[in-house]
Design a protein around this motif. Structure first.
Motif, PDB file in Angstrom:
ATOM      1  N   CYS A  49       0.845  -1.199   0.000  1.00 35.21           N
ATOM      2  CA  CYS A  49       0.000   0.000   0.000  1.00 35.21           C
ATOM      3  C   CYS A  49       0.881   1.249   0.000  1.00 35.21           C
ATOM      4  O   CYS A  49       1.964   1.265   0.590  1.00 35.21           O
ATOM      5  CB  CYS A  49      -0.909   0.019   1.224  1.00 35.21           C
ATOM      6  SG  CYS A  49      -2.106  -1.340   1.268  1.00 35.21           S
ATOM      7  N   LYS A  50       0.392   2.277  -0.633  1.00 32.51           N
ATOM      8  CA  LYS A  50       1.143   3.536  -0.699  1.00 32.51           C
ATOM      9  C   LYS A  50       0.223   4.697  -0.333  1.00 32.51           C
ATOM     10  O   LYS A  50      -1.001   4.551  -0.260  1.00 32.51           O
ATOM     11  CB  LYS A  50       1.726   3.728  -2.092  1.00 32.51           C
ATOM     12  CG  LYS A  50       0.710   3.778  -3.208  1.00 32.51           C
ATOM     13  CD  LYS A  50       1.387   3.846  -4.557  1.00 32.51           C
ATOM     14  CE  LYS A  50       0.385   4.005  -5.699  1.00 32.51           C
ATOM     15  NZ  LYS A  50      -0.573   2.893  -5.764  1.00 32.51           N
ATOM     16  N   ARG A  74      -1.964   6.773   9.466  1.00 30.49           N
ATOM     17  CA  ARG A  74      -0.514   6.746   9.693  1.00 30.49           C
ATOM     18  C   ARG A  74       0.229   6.256   8.453  1.00 30.49           C
ATOM     19  O   ARG A  74       1.386   6.632   8.230  1.00 30.49           O
ATOM     20  CB  ARG A  74      -0.200   5.871  10.904  1.00 30.49           C
ATOM     21  CG  ARG A  74       1.211   6.030  11.434  1.00 30.49           C
ATOM     22  CD  ARG A  74       1.329   5.559  12.868  1.00 30.49           C
ATOM     23  NE  ARG A  74       0.610   6.434  13.794  1.00 30.49           N
ATOM     24  CZ  ARG A  74       0.559   6.262  15.112  1.00 30.49           C
ATOM     25  NH1 ARG A  74       1.213   5.251  15.672  1.00 30.49           N
ATOM     26  NH2 ARG A  74      -0.129   7.095  15.878  1.00 30.49           N
ATOM     27  N   ALA A  75      -0.432   5.449   7.646  1.00 32.76           N
ATOM     28  CA  ALA A  75       0.175   4.959   6.407  1.00 32.76           C
ATOM     29  C   ALA A  75      -0.108   5.890   5.227  1.00 32.76           C
ATOM     30  O   ALA A  75       0.301   5.597   4.100  1.00 32.76           O
ATOM     31  CB  ALA A  75      -0.341   3.559   6.094  1.00 32.76           C
ATOM     32  N   GLY A  76      -0.809   6.997   5.477  1.00 33.86           N
ATOM     33  CA  GLY A  76      -1.128   7.938   4.408  1.00 33.86           C
ATOM     34  C   GLY A  76      -2.309   7.504   3.568  1.00 33.86           C
ATOM     35  O   GLY A  76      -2.518   8.029   2.469  1.00 33.86           O
ATOM     36  N   MET A  77      -3.099   6.561   4.069  1.00 33.36           N
ATOM     37  CA  MET A  77      -4.257   6.052   3.346  1.00 33.36           C
ATOM     38  C   MET A  77      -5.537   6.656   3.907  1.00 33.36           C
ATOM     39  O   MET A  77      -5.532   7.346   4.926  1.00 33.36           O
ATOM     40  CB  MET A  77      -4.305   4.524   3.455  1.00 33.36           C
ATOM     41  CG  MET A  77      -3.065   3.811   2.947  1.00 33.36           C
ATOM     42  SD  MET A  77      -3.070   2.039   3.341  1.00 33.36           S
ATOM     43  CE  MET A  77      -4.439   1.458   2.319  1.00 33.36           C
ATOM     44  N   PRO A 151       5.955   4.686  10.810  1.00 33.98           N
ATOM     45  CA  PRO A 151       6.476   4.505   9.451  1.00 33.98           C
ATOM     46  C   PRO A 151       7.020   5.776   8.816  1.00 33.98           C
ATOM     47  O   PRO A 151       7.692   5.721   7.779  1.00 33.98           O
ATOM     48  CB  PRO A 151       5.273   3.969   8.673  1.00 33.98           C
ATOM     49  CG  PRO A 151       4.076   4.427   9.438  1.00 33.98           C
ATOM     50  CD  PRO A 151       4.506   4.421  10.882  1.00 33.98           C
ATOM     51  N   GLY A 152       6.720   6.936   9.401  1.00 30.52           N
ATOM     52  CA  GLY A 152       7.301   8.179   8.920  1.00 30.52           C
ATOM     53  C   GLY A 152       6.707   8.709   7.624  1.00 30.52           C
ATOM     54  O   GLY A 152       7.374   9.433   6.882  1.00 30.52           O
ATOM     55  N   ILE A 153       5.468   8.374   7.356  1.00 30.20           N
ATOM     56  CA  ILE A 153       4.778   8.882   6.160  1.00 30.20           C
ATOM     57  C   ILE A 153       4.247  10.281   6.451  1.00 30.20           C
ATOM     58  O   ILE A 153       3.534  10.488   7.445  1.00 30.20           O
ATOM     59  CB  ILE A 153       3.619   7.962   5.739  1.00 30.20           C
ATOM     60  CG1 ILE A 153       4.116   6.534   5.526  1.00 30.20           C
ATOM     61  CG2 ILE A 153       2.927   8.502   4.487  1.00 30.20           C
ATOM     62  CD1 ILE A 153       5.093   6.374   4.386  1.00 30.20           C
ATOM     63  N   HIS A 154       4.568  11.255   5.605  1.00 30.18           N
ATOM     64  CA  HIS A 154       4.058  12.608   5.820  1.00 30.18           C
ATOM     65  C   HIS A 154       2.597  12.679   5.382  1.00 30.18           C
ATOM     66  O   HIS A 154       2.261  12.357   4.234  1.00 30.18           O
ATOM     67  CB  HIS A 154       4.861  13.637   5.040  1.00 30.18           C
ATOM     68  CG  HIS A 154       4.283  15.023   5.134  1.00 30.18           C
ATOM     69  ND1 HIS A 154       4.329  15.774   6.290  1.00 30.18           N
ATOM     70  CD2 HIS A 154       3.602  15.774   4.219  1.00 30.18           C
ATOM     71  CE1 HIS A 154       3.718  16.929   6.094  1.00 30.18           C
ATOM     72  NE2 HIS A 154       3.277  16.968   4.845  1.00 30.18           N
ATOM     73  N   VAL A 155       1.750  13.089   6.293  1.00 32.50           N
ATOM     74  CA  VAL A 155       0.305  13.230   6.019  1.00 32.50           C
ATOM     75  C   VAL A 155      -0.093  14.656   6.360  1.00 32.50           C
ATOM     76  O   VAL A 155       0.197  15.148   7.458  1.00 32.50           O
ATOM     77  CB  VAL A 155      -0.528  12.235   6.850  1.00 32.50           C
ATOM     78  CG1 VAL A 155      -2.019  12.395   6.533  1.00 32.50           C
ATOM     79  CG2 VAL A 155      -0.079  10.801   6.572  1.00 32.50           C
ATOM     80  N   ALA A 156      -0.753  15.334   5.441  1.00 35.13           N
ATOM     81  CA  ALA A 156      -1.184  16.715   5.650  1.00 35.13           C
ATOM     82  C   ALA A 156      -2.621  16.756   6.167  1.00 35.13           C
ATOM     83  O   ALA A 156      -3.411  15.848   5.908  1.00 35.13           O
ATOM     84  CB  ALA A 156      -1.078  17.503   4.343  1.00 35.13           C
TER      85      ALA A 156
END
Length: 516
Positions: A49-50, A74-77, A151-156
């Motif tokens: 997943c991305k 947290r995963a940007g989903m 996981p360090g995914i940037h989410v706005a």
């Protein structure tokens, strides 16, 4: 806090050993919640997943539902929650329309979901929340095998967090795009308005696939405890409030009606309750008065909708009084919320005068991003920067708003406009009426007539003529039902809101209806 993911992280920082969620015999502390959220987020990323992908959930209430909301963030989903009461064709439409590629399935829904797998265009991974089933990955195994590091995914904050489908009066469900900012802004407003704190324990019954999940967000944002029940059941609600010493509970009027009719209500210790919140549909005035007499001045209510995440107005306990000039406020949905502007406007979107009927519109950071893949409807609904709700109401000199009805539900009979809620309020004043829906029906003389469907209280009897006379003594003649049918049960949404459109379909079957 600016994303759903931060709710779990902040809780772990500020209240690590506090119990965040209770579900049956399971008790999840904030520290554990945050770790599980990171583990599942990492599992999703490992599955391919991305950022920008969507997962969908078919499940009854469980604490894992909230973990999935937070982990997806947290995963940007984003998450598309599914109403398990929908037909297979409706589920297929939503899953395909949302373009979800991961399917989470709760206890008892594995076979149904997997039987539809060939109809789902984009689903690549199947995950069972509770059971080991062929074709499914195990949710718990994924968590056990994944690291607890962020996981360090940037989410706005303006990224979409939830794609929540909501039904209209006609057509297929439409996807409402709610950002992290939308959801958390509404939650901040509700926390302030309803005084949520870390000392609160909320009994939560309504479905987590619905925007009624807002108390869960509010409690978890302030370090409170949320006790989640899998489904609405009056006995379970009462036992849970007593056992967990719940301070708050959110109910829809239908559930409140069932609770007040419970024969052994007085055998439960409900003294811990400090607030009973009601929302979802208008509360029958006579039922509300009985509730206040029973539980005291601890009631709050709000009016909103999915597109507002859901906050538009709030009515506080001090406005729930049974004597004096303020009693009129029992019919109100309160004033605009602290994070949103609300107006009543005419057909030209100009504010109406106090007492005049117009459409309710709202503006604020809680208002949706728009409708998924439907720019035309988005432009129309959000024209001028205001959410046009389609609900009709009035506002008084003090800023209190009163719902009249849905614009689409208005009955035009002999050239006169009739709002069903006004008639329903009168029917509810009759001591034999448990539930009722007023709608239109075809009429050869008037074009449309006022039609009622009524469910009587257990053991009570009343004739059609008696109920019509009851209305005529209190309403103008043209507003009174011409005919009344007595039903064993009325159709409802998953949160217990009466479905007027389904009642109306019965009376208009085989006929074309041009109004509403």
């Amino acid at each position: 806090m600016y994303t759903l993911s931060d709710v779990a992280q902040k809780g772990a920082t500020l209240f690590p050993e506090k119990v965040a969620m209770v579900f049956g015999d399971t008790r999840i502390r904030y520290r554990e919640l945050n770790a599980r959220v990171s583990r599942f987020a990492n599992a999703l990323i490992e599955l391919g997943c991305k950022k920008g992908d969507r997962l969908t959930i078919l499940s009854e209430n469980t604490y894992k539902y909230m973990e999935a909301y937070f982990a997806a963030a947290r995963a940007g989903m984003s998450v598309t929650p599914l109403n398990f009461r929908l037909s297979d064709s409706e589920l297929v439409h939503i899953v395909n329309d949302s373009e979800a590629n991961v399917f989470l399935v709760g206890n008892g829904y594995e076979e149904r979901a997997y039987a539809l797998k060939n109809d789902f265009k984009n689903i690549k991974k199947w995950i069972s929340l509770d059971n080991g089933k062929d074709g499914y990955l195990s949710y718990e195994s994924l968590i056990e095998e994944s690291p607890a590091d962020d996981p360090g995914i940037h989410v706005a904050e303006n990224d979409m967090a939830i794609l929540m489908y909501t039904g209209g009066t006609t057509g297929l469900p439409k996807g409402v795009m709610l950002s992290h900012r939308n959801l958390l802004t509404a939650a901040y407003g509700l926390i302030i308005s309803y005084s949520f704190s870390h000392r609160d324990t909320q009994c939560y019954i309504l479905p987590l696939f619905h925007i009624s999940l807002w108390p869960v967000l509010c409690l978890l944002m302030v370090g409170g405890t949320i006790v989640i029940l899998p489904r609405p059941d009056v006995q379970s609600i009462l036992k849970t409030i007593e056992k967990e010493k719940c301070t708050k509970v959110l109910l829809v009027p239908t559930l409140i009606g069932w609770l007040m009719s419970e024969e052994n209500l007085d055998t439960f210790d409900l003294s811990s309750l400090k607030a009973i919140q009601y929302a979802g549909s208008p509360m029958p005035l006579e039922l509300l008065k009985k509730c206040i007499n029973k539980f005291g001045n601890i009631f709050t209510q709000g009016y909103g909708l999915t597109e507002a995440a859901p906050m538009l107005t709030t009515l506080n306990p001090e406005d729930h009084v049974l004597e004096g000039p303020k009693t009129k406020l029992l019919s109100s949905v309160g004033k605009e919320g602290v994070v949103v502007e609300v107006r009543i406007v005419d057909e030209n979107d100009q504010p109406v005068k106090a007492g005049q009927i117009g459409e309710i519109v709202g503006r604020g950071s809680n208002i949706m991003l728009g409708y998924w893949k439907n720019p035309k409807l988005t432009k129309e609904t959000l024209r001028g920067g205001w959410l046009h709700t389609g609900d009709m109401g009035t506002i008084d000199e003090d800023g209190y708003i009163y719902l009249v009805d849905r614009k689409a539900d208005m009955i035009i009979t002999g050239g006169e406009n009739v709002y069903p809620k006004e008639v329903e309020d009168i029917l509810y004043q009759h001591e034999a009426v448990q539930e009722c829906v007023v709608t239109s029906a075809p009429d050869s003389k008037w074009g449309e007539r006022v039609q009622a469907a009524v469910v009587l209280k257990s053991g009570r009897q009343v004739s059609e003529n008696e109920l019509i006379l009851h209305c005529k003594e209190r309403l103008a003649g043209y507003k009174c039902p011409k005919t009344i049918e007595f039903w064993e049960e009325l159709p409802k949404t998953p949160i217990g809101k009466l479905l007027r459109k389904d009642v109306r379909k019965k009376f208009w079957k085989g006929r074309s209806k041009k109004i509403g």
